[in-house]
Design a protein around this motif. Sequence first.
Motif, PDB file in Angstrom:
ATOM      1  N   GLU A  93       0.829  -1.198   0.000  1.00 47.40           N
ATOM      2  CA  GLU A  93       0.000   0.000   0.000  1.00 47.40           C
ATOM      3  C   GLU A  93       0.867   1.252   0.000  1.00 47.40           C
ATOM      4  O   GLU A  93       0.556   2.239  -0.662  1.00 47.40           O
ATOM      5  CB  GLU A  93      -0.925  -0.001   1.217  1.00 47.40           C
ATOM      6  N   GLU A  94       1.950   1.191   0.746  1.00 45.86           N
ATOM      7  CA  GLU A  94       2.849   2.344   0.814  1.00 45.86           C
ATOM      8  C   GLU A  94       3.483   2.615  -0.545  1.00 45.86           C
ATOM      9  O   GLU A  94       3.576   3.759  -0.981  1.00 45.86           O
ATOM     10  CB  GLU A  94       3.926   2.084   1.860  1.00 45.86           C
ATOM     11  N   ARG A  97       0.853   4.072  -2.766  1.00 44.87           N
ATOM     12  CA  ARG A  97       0.590   5.467  -2.398  1.00 44.87           C
ATOM     13  C   ARG A  97       1.703   6.375  -2.903  1.00 44.87           C
ATOM     14  O   ARG A  97       1.456   7.451  -3.444  1.00 44.87           O
ATOM     15  CB  ARG A  97       0.464   5.588  -0.876  1.00 44.87           C
ATOM     16  N   ASP A 101       1.322   9.375  -5.538  1.00 45.32           N
ATOM     17  CA  ASP A 101       1.804  10.731  -5.246  1.00 45.32           C
ATOM     18  C   ASP A 101       2.767  11.209  -6.322  1.00 45.32           C
ATOM     19  O   ASP A 101       2.710  12.359  -6.757  1.00 45.32           O
ATOM     20  CB  ASP A 101       2.506  10.775  -3.888  1.00 45.32           C
TER      21      ASP A 101
END
Length: 133
Positions: A93-94, A97, A101
């Motif tokens: 997930e990081e 993300r 971004d």
Amino acid sequence: MRQVLFLTVGLLALTGAWSVAAQNALWDIQARNAAHQAADAARRDQLSNQMEVVAAQERARSQVLLRDLNDQRLAGAGQPSGALTVTPPRPAEEVDRRDADLTASMDRLERLTQDALARSNARMRAIGPAKTR
């Protein structure tokens, strides 16, 4: 004639000796520079290792502190519902993300670039070509 020959041989010998001395001086300078570079590399490696050790210590200290804070919170609440309910993001997930971004930032940069280009083109069209008389 012999004097000229001896003088010429003497000058050549002096010139050769000076050339050898100059070359030796250059070699000495190169050796000194190599030694300085090796010392700098060793110093950088040592500093890098020290920084890694300090970072590992800080991570361990933070984990212990967070664990203690959570234990205090659980002990103060007296019930299991006081446990932390927020789970840390999973690595996938990081990464997603971060990618999102980065994509959003790149799109914004592209928009800003296109806007600046459009303004510049508008100014150039407003100026127009120079007229000849």
